[in-house]
Motif scaffolding. Sequence first.
Motif, PDB file in Angstrom:
ATOM      1  N   ALA A 180     -74.751-147.780 -14.997  1.00 33.90           N
ATOM      2  CA  ALA A 180     -74.465-146.727 -15.976  1.00 33.90           C
ATOM      3  C   ALA A 180     -74.108-147.305 -17.330  1.00 33.90           C
ATOM      4  O   ALA A 180     -73.528-148.394 -17.448  1.00 33.90           O
ATOM      5  CB  ALA A 180     -73.335-145.849 -15.460  1.00 33.90           C
ATOM      6  N   ASN A 181     -74.450-146.549 -18.348  1.00 36.64           N
ATOM      7  CA  ASN A 181     -74.144-146.906 -19.727  1.00 36.64           C
ATOM      8  C   ASN A 181     -73.113-145.929 -20.280  1.00 36.64           C
ATOM      9  O   ASN A 181     -73.228-144.716 -20.098  1.00 36.64           O
ATOM     10  CB  ASN A 181     -75.408-146.848 -20.582  1.00 36.64           C
ATOM     11  N   GLU A 182     -72.107-146.456 -20.975  1.00 37.24           N
ATOM     12  CA  GLU A 182     -71.070-145.607 -21.543  1.00 37.24           C
ATOM     13  C   GLU A 182     -71.471-145.154 -22.948  1.00 37.24           C
ATOM     14  O   GLU A 182     -71.846-145.961 -23.797  1.00 37.24           O
ATOM     15  CB  GLU A 182     -69.740-146.355 -21.629  1.00 37.24           C
ATOM     16  N   LEU A 183     -71.386-143.854 -23.169  1.00 36.67           N
ATOM     17  CA  LEU A 183     -71.660-143.262 -24.475  1.00 36.67           C
ATOM     18  C   LEU A 183     -70.392-142.612 -25.009  1.00 36.67           C
ATOM     19  O   LEU A 183     -69.777-141.773 -24.335  1.00 36.67           O
ATOM     20  CB  LEU A 183     -72.769-142.212 -24.357  1.00 36.67           C
ATOM     21  N   LEU A 184     -69.959-143.027 -26.193  1.00 38.14           N
ATOM     22  CA  LEU A 184     -68.838-142.406 -26.898  1.00 38.14           C
ATOM     23  C   LEU A 184     -69.348-141.844 -28.223  1.00 38.14           C
ATOM     24  O   LEU A 184     -70.131-142.507 -28.921  1.00 38.14           O
ATOM     25  CB  LEU A 184     -67.729-143.420 -27.183  1.00 38.14           C
ATOM     26  N   VAL A 185     -68.900-140.651 -28.545  1.00 35.11           N
ATOM     27  CA  VAL A 185     -69.236-140.024 -29.833  1.00 35.11           C
ATOM     28  C   VAL A 185     -67.935-139.599 -30.495  1.00 35.11           C
ATOM     29  O   VAL A 185     -67.158-138.826 -29.913  1.00 35.11           O
ATOM     30  CB  VAL A 185     -70.165-138.815 -29.649  1.00 35.11           C
ATOM     31  N   TYR A 186     -67.704-140.120 -31.694  1.00 30.67           N
ATOM     32  CA  TYR A 186     -66.542-139.741 -32.491  1.00 30.67           C
ATOM     33  C   TYR A 186     -67.005-138.752 -33.549  1.00 30.67           C
ATOM     34  O   TYR A 186     -67.957-139.023 -34.294  1.00 30.67           O
ATOM     35  CB  TYR A 186     -65.943-140.977 -33.149  1.00 30.67           C
ATOM     36  N   THR A 187     -66.377-137.588 -33.614  1.00 30.65           N
ATOM     37  CA  THR A 187     -66.784-136.587 -34.587  1.00 30.65           C
ATOM     38  C   THR A 187     -65.635-136.263 -35.537  1.00 30.65           C
ATOM     39  O   THR A 187     -64.464-136.265 -35.159  1.00 30.65           O
ATOM     40  CB  THR A 187     -67.265-135.293 -33.909  1.00 30.65           C
ATOM     41  N   PHE A 188     -66.016-135.984 -36.765  1.00 33.57           N
ATOM     42  CA  PHE A 188     -65.080-135.573 -37.815  1.00 33.57           C
ATOM     43  C   PHE A 188     -65.644-134.323 -38.474  1.00 33.57           C
ATOM     44  O   PHE A 188     -66.787-134.323 -38.953  1.00 33.57           O
ATOM     45  CB  PHE A 188     -64.915-136.680 -38.846  1.00 33.57           C
ATOM     46  N   ASP A 189     -64.856-133.251 -38.496  1.00 34.29           N
ATOM     47  CA  ASP A 189     -65.309-131.993 -39.085  1.00 34.29           C
ATOM     48  C   ASP A 189     -64.173-131.339 -39.864  1.00 34.29           C
ATOM     49  O   ASP A 189     -63.346-130.623 -39.286  1.00 34.29           O
ATOM     50  CB  ASP A 189     -65.823-131.041 -38.003  1.00 34.29           C
ATOM     51  N   PRO A 190     -64.129-131.548 -41.186  1.00 33.95           N
ATOM     52  CA  PRO A 190     -63.042-130.958 -41.969  1.00 33.95           C
ATOM     53  C   PRO A 190     -63.225-129.480 -42.270  1.00 33.95           C
ATOM     54  O   PRO A 190     -62.277-128.806 -42.684  1.00 33.95           O
ATOM     55  CB  PRO A 190     -63.076-131.772 -43.261  1.00 33.95           C
ATOM     56  N   THR A 191     -64.453-128.953 -42.102  1.00 37.31           N
ATOM     57  CA  THR A 191     -64.783-127.571 -42.455  1.00 37.31           C
ATOM     58  C   THR A 191     -64.313-127.296 -43.888  1.00 37.31           C
ATOM     59  O   THR A 191     -64.815-127.935 -44.809  1.00 37.31           O
ATOM     60  CB  THR A 191     -64.209-126.580 -41.436  1.00 37.31           C
ATOM     61  N   ASP A 192     -63.357-126.382 -44.100  1.00 37.31           N
ATOM     62  CA  ASP A 192     -62.922-126.071 -45.464  1.00 37.31           C
ATOM     63  C   ASP A 192     -61.439-126.371 -45.672  1.00 37.31           C
ATOM     64  O   ASP A 192     -60.785-125.745 -46.495  1.00 37.31           O
ATOM     65  CB  ASP A 192     -63.226-124.616 -45.809  1.00 37.31           C
ATOM     66  N   MET A 193     -60.914-127.351 -44.943  1.00 38.05           N
ATOM     67  CA  MET A 193     -59.492-127.663 -45.111  1.00 38.05           C
ATOM     68  C   MET A 193     -59.268-128.422 -46.414  1.00 38.05           C
ATOM     69  O   MET A 193     -60.128-129.170 -46.888  1.00 38.05           O
ATOM     70  CB  MET A 193     -58.981-128.482 -43.920  1.00 38.05           C
ATOM     71  N   ASP A 194     -58.100-128.237 -47.002  1.00 34.97           N
ATOM     72  CA  ASP A 194     -57.637-129.049 -48.133  1.00 34.97           C
ATOM     73  C   ASP A 194     -58.656-129.161 -49.263  1.00 34.97           C
ATOM     74  O   ASP A 194     -58.896-130.249 -49.799  1.00 34.97           O
ATOM     75  CB  ASP A 194     -57.263-130.455 -47.652  1.00 34.97           C
ATOM     76  N   LYS A 195     -59.279-128.048 -49.609  1.00 38.88           N
ATOM     77  CA  LYS A 195     -60.206-127.989 -50.746  1.00 38.88           C
ATOM     78  C   LYS A 195     -61.494-128.767 -50.522  1.00 38.88           C
ATOM     79  O   LYS A 195     -62.269-128.985 -51.469  1.00 38.88           O
ATOM     80  CB  LYS A 195     -59.536-128.474 -52.026  1.00 38.88           C
ATOM     81  N   VAL A 196     -61.775-129.190 -49.298  1.00 41.03           N
ATOM     82  CA  VAL A 196     -63.019-129.899 -49.017  1.00 41.03           C
ATOM     83  C   VAL A 196     -64.192-128.955 -49.270  1.00 41.03           C
ATOM     84  O   VAL A 196     -64.154-127.781 -48.908  1.00 41.03           O
ATOM     85  CB  VAL A 196     -63.045-130.397 -47.550  1.00 41.03           C
ATOM     86  N   GLN A 197     -65.250-129.472 -49.887  1.00 36.32           N
ATOM     87  CA  GLN A 197     -66.471-128.707 -50.085  1.00 36.32           C
ATOM     88  C   GLN A 197     -67.641-129.454 -49.465  1.00 36.32           C
ATOM     89  O   GLN A 197     -68.105-130.459 -50.007  1.00 36.32           O
ATOM     90  CB  GLN A 197     -66.741-128.449 -51.571  1.00 36.32           C
ATOM     91  N   ILE A 198     -68.084-128.959 -48.323  1.00 36.09           N
ATOM     92  CA  ILE A 198     -69.262-129.470 -47.655  1.00 36.09           C
ATOM     93  C   ILE A 198     -70.070-128.259 -47.188  1.00 36.09           C
ATOM     94  O   ILE A 198     -69.551-127.142 -47.137  1.00 36.09           O
ATOM     95  CB  ILE A 198     -68.890-130.356 -46.441  1.00 36.09           C
ATOM     96  N   PRO A 199     -71.346-128.430 -46.852  1.00 36.45           N
ATOM     97  CA  PRO A 199     -72.118-127.292 -46.353  1.00 36.45           C
ATOM     98  C   PRO A 199     -71.550-126.777 -45.022  1.00 36.45           C
ATOM     99  O   PRO A 199     -71.567-127.490 -44.016  1.00 36.45           O
ATOM    100  CB  PRO A 199     -73.522-127.874 -46.174  1.00 36.45           C
ATOM    101  N   ILE A 200     -71.044-125.547 -45.033  1.00 34.38           N
ATOM    102  CA  ILE A 200     -70.419-124.981 -43.828  1.00 34.38           C
ATOM    103  C   ILE A 200     -70.886-123.566 -43.516  1.00 34.38           C
ATOM    104  O   ILE A 200     -70.526-123.018 -42.481  1.00 34.38           O
ATOM    105  CB  ILE A 200     -68.872-124.958 -43.948  1.00 34.38           C
ATOM    106  N   GLY A 201     -71.672-122.944 -44.398  1.00 37.26           N
ATOM    107  CA  GLY A 201     -72.070-121.571 -44.119  1.00 37.26           C
ATOM    108  C   GLY A 201     -70.884-120.637 -44.109  1.00 37.26           C
ATOM    109  O   GLY A 201     -70.092-120.594 -45.056  1.00 37.26           O
ATOM    110  N   TRP A 206     -59.320-121.030 -42.408  1.00 36.81           N
ATOM    111  CA  TRP A 206     -58.147-120.302 -42.910  1.00 36.81           C
ATOM    112  C   TRP A 206     -58.440-118.914 -43.438  1.00 36.81           C
ATOM    113  O   TRP A 206     -57.527-118.109 -43.587  1.00 36.81           O
ATOM    114  CB  TRP A 206     -57.475-121.116 -44.017  1.00 36.81           C
ATOM    115  N   ARG A 207     -59.686-118.581 -43.738  1.00 36.44           N
ATOM    116  CA  ARG A 207     -59.985-117.236 -44.215  1.00 36.44           C
ATOM    117  C   ARG A 207     -59.936-116.247 -43.059  1.00 36.44           C
ATOM    118  O   ARG A 207     -60.355-116.552 -41.948  1.00 36.44           O
ATOM    119  CB  ARG A 207     -61.364-117.190 -44.864  1.00 36.44           C
ATOM    120  N   SER A 208     -59.516-115.042 -43.341  1.00 33.41           N
ATOM    121  CA  SER A 208     -59.365-114.054 -42.276  1.00 33.41           C
ATOM    122  C   SER A 208     -60.066-112.732 -42.560  1.00 33.41           C
ATOM    123  O   SER A 208     -59.995-111.818 -41.759  1.00 33.41           O
ATOM    124  CB  SER A 208     -57.874-113.765 -42.034  1.00 33.41           C
TER     125      SER A 208
END
Length: 641
Positions: A180-201, A206-208
Amino acid sequence: MRLSLGIVTGFLGLKSFAASENTVKPRQINGTDYKVGFTPLKTNWTDTVGTSPWPEYPRPRMQRPKWKNLNGVWRYRNTTDSSLESPPFGQALEKPVLVPFCLESALSGVTGKNRIWSWYQTSFDVPSSWKASGNSVLLNFGAVDYEATIFVNGHKAGFHRGGYFEFSVDVTSYLKANGANELLVYTFDPTDMDKVQIPIGKQSLWRSDMIWYTPCSGIWQTVWLESTPTEHIAKIDLVADMHGQVNVTVHSNSNSNIAYEITVHELNSDDAKKIANGITGTPFIFTVDSPQLWTPDTPTLYNISIRYGSDIVQSYTGFRTVSRGVIGNVQRPLLNGEFVFPFGTLDQGYWPDGIYTAPSVEAMSYDLKVLKNVGYNMVRKHVKVEPALYYRACDEMGILVIQDMPSLRPQVDGVGQLDPAAQPEFNRQLALLVEQLKSYPSIFAWTIYNEEWGQATSPPWPEFGLSDMVRSLDPTRLINAVSGWWDHGAADFMDNHHYTTPQCGTPLWYNYDPADTSGHNAGYDPSRIGLQGEFGGIGTKVDFNHSWYKTLDGQSAYKLADDILHWNYLAGNLLTQLREQVEEFACSGGVWTQTTDVEGEVNGMMTYDRSIIRMNTTMFKDEIQALYAAAAKRANKTETE
């Protein structure tokens, strides 16, 4: 009401390796502690997903026979930013997670909030026949939101940024000779926290209010392995027009210039209709005699085989031409040289159990079948990118797609303020969107900006340069530079958003002034195609058994009807108004908001769980056909005046 659908029951005969005897598809079952998490609302498919979700071959435009689906139960850990410095090699992570459902979803089994940094873990075996062949092994991801760092057997194998786009990693050199082979995936997803601007649709932490929804983090489309020759096809760009001209570029993984053979097959046959030979890395044009054309009424598709050395892939295409032209002094969208009135829904693509990912291909296709059944010929895929199988379903059903670019967060500190660092990344990912999807016949137009979301509000207006970029990458489709407002005259459409009264192709409400940057430029510009980019938005309060929120205060719409009877009455009035604007003015297409309810937004053709269809289907069929008839009559009338 429930709707019985006596139409498309499956994909229409295109070659698929999903059931091939050569397909290798054991699942990853890493522990037995997985269970569906809490969701306020289930669909009819929630409890049928099991632990082997989305088993179909995930990339229909470039299929290979030797592949292995890695969807299933993986292990998961919520973590921190600093943990990337010390990956958890050889550890058993604490939680189960069902791939490919995002971490916030019930179907993932995690149902977490604020999953900014995460570790995924699984193991996989490589079939002995793949090892014996000396071929390469590619690890493919349909989409991971937002950044993914890939480790195989303790080695960093790859990195990808962009939450909507497919990517591949050649893992051949990192594989063990046995076991067997071990696969690890590290993900980072800030969405819209702390004024981040990335494509999020429409994702938000935090919006409600009603138009912002639960975010989607981590792996949310299929993960799979495939065996390829060392020298292999990496990408196929292919478009076929109404005259039978095929324009294809076959890209190799080594960027070499080597001959390949391409075969267009006869309909429903393995026989060759046309065989041609090209060179990789170079555009190649050839002609197929007398093809049957692709239209929404006759969505004819042709199977294609491409042989590049020992690499053989299966693909498909439809012959059609998208353009614009003047008919009776009115700018019109044209399909195969004829005015087509694109009319469809704003299609959000959200699910109460899977968030960004439908429970299954069957569930995903159900939405499209409901729309097709009443006569819609188009969807506007709204600020989201779907799995490849969605576009194949549109290709096969005959549904045009206006494809939006996922938008940046609309505001940072103030209305319309744009982080200067966000623009170059938005531009890069817009190019990825076009490159990934430009070979699907159903794609009819690209939308760059929705309303003012992430759009600069002072010159130089970015949509002009971006329209030129999109046109250079794909000259075969129309471009909607700005859907809604803050429009300055770029590209092919003059697009208006007005819910309670459509204002399509008419100067009655507003006059268009491209120099006016103080408000909504919602009037009509006769130099471009008049499109009602969003209208409708009528909703009804929903019984709590079919509602995401269990209070009436949590349910909202642009206009609420008392019940479904009055909903249909109001809908009929709006459809009549749109038809009158087709008859009297220059309206050339429309987008009804929307396919389904989404969370607290209760203005769909269907409820969020897809259990209640609000439409009086007889009325909608009649009204939609009346729209098409009015457009055809207007086109014929103006041609002869």
